[in-house]
Design a protein around this motif. Structure first.
Motif, short mmCIF file in Angstrom:
data_model
loop_
_atom_site.label_atom_id
_atom_site.label_comp_id
_atom_site.label_asym_id
_atom_site.label_seq_id
_atom_site.Cartn_x
_atom_site.Cartn_y
_atom_site.Cartn_z
N PHE A 1 39.90 46.08 -14.33
CA PHE A 1 39.50 47.36 -14.54
C PHE A 1 38.01 47.66 -14.78
CE2 PHE A 1 43.77 49.32 -16.24
CZ PHE A 1 44.29 48.57 -15.28
N ARG B 1 42.91 53.29 -5.99
CA ARG B 1 43.15 53.83 -7.48
C ARG B 1 44.34 53.49 -8.11
NH1 ARG B 1 40.70 60.00 -6.57
NH2 ARG B 1 40.77 59.83 -8.84
N ILE C 1 37.70 47.60 -9.09
CA ILE C 1 38.87 47.42 -9.86
C ILE C 1 39.34 46.19 -10.53
CG2 ILE C 1 40.35 49.38 -8.48
CD1 ILE C 1 41.81 46.57 -7.08
N LYS D 1 49.56 54.92 -7.95
CA LYS D 1 48.45 54.05 -7.16
C LYS D 1 48.48 54.56 -5.87
CE LYS D 1 47.33 49.44 -5.97
NZ LYS D 1 47.99 47.86 -5.97
#
Ligand code: NAP
Length: 343
Positions: free
Chosen positions: A82, A112, A79, A120
């Motif tokens: 991104f 996620r 993550i 989220k």
């Protein structure tokens, strides 16, 4: 563009007894360095835009500074920015392929962001773990991770399902070792019972700015300390990791500069900040090095994950390898950062 790991340890073992201690992780990954570099600050902003030449130059300078102080372990997560942190690092590897075999590459999965399927959330389902690793490998442009961490505990996780995902990843040669992050002792023991290869690392928020895992062992019967948010949940976590040779990695080890700057943004941090600077001067090291040396004095041989991406600050962190902190200094910093005497 040349990225060359330091040819020698920055400080000789003879002058630095702490470097003669083996990291628990070196039993599995012998190349792992005493300090790790966190790549969360690479790749630009946290949005879907592409990384740019400026982001690549920034990443290159940060990675070079980390290599200069002897870092070999690079910490990612799918993550971060991104996916751009992995992508920009992948571009560095593409430009210098020989670097891949000289470093320990670690990433994480399981968080996620909100999407059409929900808010989220955490997802440690088997298929999601495998898919996330495949995507990380594509971004990094490599065929394998040395270490995969499960980023956060998922209340819906099932150890058998995680074991199955790990088995699939290992049998395909995509990941060689597995660990967790932000998990307490009970969760680690629970997962380990299902795994045929034990967890080798646990990455926690830990340091002078985040004392809960340490307070959990020292202040469990102190009414004032016992009310510190979250402290008790960490009971036994450091001890389990130390006992089972699970590498403790510390994120937020620099506490985002709370103790290393010229002034404290929060007046409550001033006593610890002033003591960090006083001891740093006394020992001839940088404030950053002193803050990390505090963590490294713990007998679990905690591996700090450096989060700054400023080359000068990264190099200042290298001073941590020059110092083995005395018990007196360690407790003085612990008390100053707690803001209260021990029970
Ligand atoms: N497992 C997890 O859940 C988790 C969570 C967060 C992070 N991590 C990992 O751990 C690494 C470190 O975490 P972190 O970023 O929270 O830790 P950190 O090292 O305590 O903080 C670094 C961040 O603070 C900023 N900062 C501002 N002033 C600073 C100063 N004087 N000294 C140092 N930093 C200063 C840095 O910006 P500049 O770059 O401009 O210096 C950077 O954004 C991350 O890169 C990531 O790999 C893991």
């Amino acid at each position: 563009m040349s990225l060359t790991p330091a040819a020698h340890a920055p400080v000789s073992a003879a002058t630095n007894p702490s470097t003669t201690l083996e990291l628990p992780l070196q039993r599995h990954l012998p190349k792992a360095s005493r300090l790790a570099f966190g790549c969360m600050g690479l790749g630009g902003s946290w949005d879907a835009t592409d990384w740019t030449a400026d982001h690549l130059a920034h990443a290159h300078a940060a990675v070079e500074a980390a290599l200069d102080i002897g870092v070999t372990l690079f910490d990612h997560a799918d993550i971060y920015t991104f996916g751009k942190a992995e992508s920009v690092f992948g571009e560095l590897l593409r430009r210098q392929p020989s670097l891949r075999d000289r470093i320990v590459l670690q990433s994480k999965c399981g968080i996620r962001f909100a999407d059409a399927q929900g808010p989220k959330r955490y997802d440690l389902s088997s298929d999601y773990i495998v898919t996330a690793v495949e995507a990380s490998l594509r971004r990094l442009g490599t065929d394998r991770l040395d270490l995969l961490l499960l980023h956060r505990p998922d209340p819906l996780m099932q150890p058998d399902e995680i074991a199955e995902a790990f088995q699939r990843l290992r049998s395909r040669g995509l990941v060689s070792h597995f660990g967790v992050s932000n998990m307490h002792a009970g969760q680690i023991a629970w997962l380990n019972r299902a795994l045929d290869q034990p967890l080798v690392a646990n990455q926690l928020e830990l340091g002078l700015g985040h004392l809960e895992p340490i307070d959990a062992g020292t202040c469990f019967n102190d009414r004032q300390a016992g009310t510190r948010a979250g402290a008790l949940a960490w009971g036994g976590t450091l001890e389990l990791c130390q006992q089972d040779g699970i590498q403790l990695q510390a994120w937020s080890a620099l506490a985002r500069g709370r103790y290393t700057g010229d002034t404290a943004a929060d007046p409550r941090d001033e006593p610890a900040r002033a003591l960090v600077h006083q001891l740093a001067e006394q020992h001839g090291v940088s404030p950053e090095g002193l803050v990390l040396a505090w963590l490294m004095r713990h007998p679990a041989r905690i591996q700090p994950v450096i989060g700054t991406s400023q080359p000068a600050r990264i190099r200042a962190c290298g001073d941590a390898l020059k110092l083995t902190m005395s018990r007196g200094d360690w407790y003085a910093l612990y008390e100053a950062a707690r803001g209260a005497a021990l029970p």
